[in-house]
Write a protein that holds these residues in place. Structure first.
Motif, mmCIF file in Angstrom:
data_model
loop_
_atom_site.group_PDB
_atom_site.id
_atom_site.type_symbol
_atom_site.label_atom_id
_atom_site.label_comp_id
_atom_site.label_asym_id
_atom_site.label_seq_id
_atom_site.Cartn_x
_atom_site.Cartn_y
_atom_site.Cartn_z
ATOM 1 N N VAL A 73 37.335 43.342 28.151
ATOM 2 C CA VAL A 73 38.314 43.051 29.192
ATOM 3 C C VAL A 73 37.816 43.638 30.508
ATOM 4 O O VAL A 73 37.599 44.849 30.606
ATOM 5 C CB VAL A 73 39.698 43.649 28.853
ATOM 6 C CG1 VAL A 73 40.694 43.380 29.962
ATOM 7 C CG2 VAL A 73 40.203 43.105 27.534
ATOM 8 N N GLN A 75 38.931 44.335 34.188
ATOM 9 C CA GLN A 75 40.173 44.445 34.937
ATOM 10 C C GLN A 75 39.908 44.285 36.429
ATOM 11 O O GLN A 75 39.223 45.105 37.043
ATOM 12 C CB GLN A 75 40.844 45.793 34.674
ATOM 13 C CG GLN A 75 41.281 45.949 33.231
ATOM 14 C CD GLN A 75 41.897 47.306 32.969
ATOM 15 O OE1 GLN A 75 41.356 48.319 33.369
ATOM 16 N NE2 GLN A 75 43.037 47.298 32.306
ATOM 17 N N ASP A 79 43.890 39.959 37.924
ATOM 18 C CA ASP A 79 43.491 39.255 36.706
ATOM 19 C C ASP A 79 42.765 40.191 35.743
ATOM 20 O O ASP A 79 42.093 41.118 36.168
ATOM 21 C CB ASP A 79 42.504 38.116 37.028
ATOM 22 C CG ASP A 79 43.077 37.072 37.948
ATOM 23 O OD1 ASP A 79 44.233 36.679 37.762
ATOM 24 O OD2 ASP A 79 42.334 36.640 38.857
ATOM 25 N N TRP A 80 42.894 39.874 34.476
ATOM 26 C CA TRP A 80 42.039 40.463 33.451
ATOM 27 C C TRP A 80 41.207 39.322 32.892
ATOM 28 O O TRP A 80 41.747 38.307 32.454
ATOM 29 C CB TRP A 80 42.860 41.064 32.319
ATOM 30 C CG TRP A 80 43.487 42.380 32.616
ATOM 31 C CD1 TRP A 80 43.510 43.061 33.796
ATOM 32 C CD2 TRP A 80 44.220 43.180 31.692
ATOM 33 N NE1 TRP A 80 44.215 44.229 33.661
ATOM 34 C CE2 TRP A 80 44.667 44.328 32.380
ATOM 35 C CE3 TRP A 80 44.554 43.032 30.361
ATOM 36 C CZ2 TRP A 80 45.412 45.325 31.768
ATOM 37 C CZ3 TRP A 80 45.306 44.021 29.746
ATOM 38 C CH2 TRP A 80 45.721 45.161 30.444
ATOM 39 N N ASN A 105 47.623 40.062 25.567
ATOM 40 C CA ASN A 105 48.605 39.336 26.370
ATOM 41 C C ASN A 105 49.786 40.241 26.739
ATOM 42 O O ASN A 105 50.237 40.259 27.883
ATOM 43 C CB ASN A 105 49.078 38.097 25.614
ATOM 44 C CG ASN A 105 49.896 37.186 26.479
ATOM 45 O OD1 ASN A 105 49.549 36.916 27.627
ATOM 46 N ND2 ASN A 105 50.998 36.696 25.937
ATOM 47 N N ALA A 108 48.715 42.755 29.386
ATOM 48 C CA ALA A 108 48.566 42.093 30.692
ATOM 49 C C ALA A 108 49.936 41.842 31.326
ATOM 50 O O ALA A 108 50.111 42.065 32.534
ATOM 51 C CB ALA A 108 47.791 40.790 30.541
ATOM 52 N N GLN A 109 50.896 41.396 30.527
ATOM 53 C CA GLN A 109 52.244 41.185 31.050
ATOM 54 C C GLN A 109 52.846 42.498 31.537
ATOM 55 O O GLN A 109 53.489 42.544 32.587
ATOM 56 C CB GLN A 109 53.135 40.551 29.987
ATOM 57 C CG GLN A 109 52.832 39.106 29.729
ATOM 58 C CD GLN A 109 53.702 38.522 28.626
ATOM 59 O OE1 GLN A 109 54.397 39.231 27.907
ATOM 60 N NE2 GLN A 109 53.635 37.199 28.476
ATOM 61 N N GLN A 111 51.246 44.984 32.735
ATOM 62 C CA GLN A 111 50.567 45.345 33.980
ATOM 63 C C GLN A 111 50.776 44.293 35.080
ATOM 64 O O GLN A 111 50.296 44.466 36.192
ATOM 65 C CB GLN A 111 49.066 45.521 33.733
ATOM 66 C CG GLN A 111 48.724 46.644 32.795
ATOM 67 C CD GLN A 111 49.095 48.000 33.357
ATOM 68 O OE1 GLN A 111 48.870 48.269 34.530
ATOM 69 N NE2 GLN A 111 49.686 48.845 32.538
ATOM 70 N N VAL A 113 49.522 41.215 35.355
ATOM 71 C CA VAL A 113 48.275 40.554 35.743
ATOM 72 C C VAL A 113 48.122 39.265 34.941
ATOM 73 O O VAL A 113 48.718 39.100 33.881
ATOM 74 C CB VAL A 113 47.040 41.465 35.532
ATOM 75 C CG1 VAL A 113 47.089 42.679 36.440
ATOM 76 C CG2 VAL A 113 46.899 41.886 34.084
ATOM 77 N N ASN A 114 47.308 38.369 35.450
ATOM 78 C CA ASN A 114 46.999 37.114 34.767
ATOM 79 C C ASN A 114 45.840 37.327 33.803
ATOM 80 O O ASN A 114 44.952 38.126 34.069
ATOM 81 C CB ASN A 114 46.594 36.039 35.780
ATOM 82 C CG ASN A 114 47.688 35.758 36.777
ATOM 83 O OD1 ASN A 114 48.827 35.524 36.405
ATOM 84 N ND2 ASN A 114 47.340 35.789 38.045
ATOM 85 N N LEU A 115 45.850 36.565 32.720
ATOM 86 C CA LEU A 115 44.731 36.584 31.786
ATOM 87 C C LEU A 115 43.846 35.381 32.044
ATOM 88 O O LEU A 115 44.333 34.266 32.195
ATOM 89 C CB LEU A 115 45.212 36.520 30.339
ATOM 90 C CG LEU A 115 45.767 37.786 29.734
ATOM 91 C CD1 LEU A 115 46.182 37.527 28.292
ATOM 92 C CD2 LEU A 115 44.768 38.902 29.787
#
Length: 124
Positions: A73, A75, A79-80, A105, A108-109, A111, A113-115
């Protein structure tokens, strides 16, 4: 025993060995330019390079205190980037990849951020 998903920032020697085994089991398309006799050293270099990169981490799936799957990942601000996700052959088709994906997922939610999933690895 359940699959535990965690960020691997400071891998132990056992974790490094497990990560090497995970990526040695990677599908052929992921190991596009490996030659069999160089695979172990190339995978070890790959693992070390990810550990040394700031803002890039392994997220690992652990079962019985051993890593059985992992993803890289990267960062970025919003986005990740998820790449090089792999599960050991002996553990495939048991939900490890789904659990790893679901937890990435969720993180990411959390944080906000988009994956971004990259199809082909740039690591090897």
């Amino acid at each position: 025993m359940p699959i535990i998903v965690e960020i691997i920032d400071f891998p132990s020697e056992q974790d490094r060995e497990d990560l090497t085994k995970i990526y040695l089991d990677a599908p052929n398309w992921m190991l596009c330019d490996f030659e069999n006799h160089h695979a172990i050293s190339r995978v070890k270099q790959f693992v070390q390079s990810i550990i040394e990169q700031p803002m890039t981490h392994f997220i690992g799936a652990r079962f019985n205190d051993r890593l059985v799957g992992a993803a890289v990942v990267e960062q970025l601000e919003y986005d990740w980037h998820i790449r090089s996700m792999c599960v050991r052959k002996v553990t495939r088709n048991r939900g490890v990849g789904k659990r790893l994906h679901a937890e990435i997922n969720r993180l990411a939610q959390q944080q906000q951020v988009n994956l971004v999933f990259e199809q082909a690895p740039k690591d090897f």
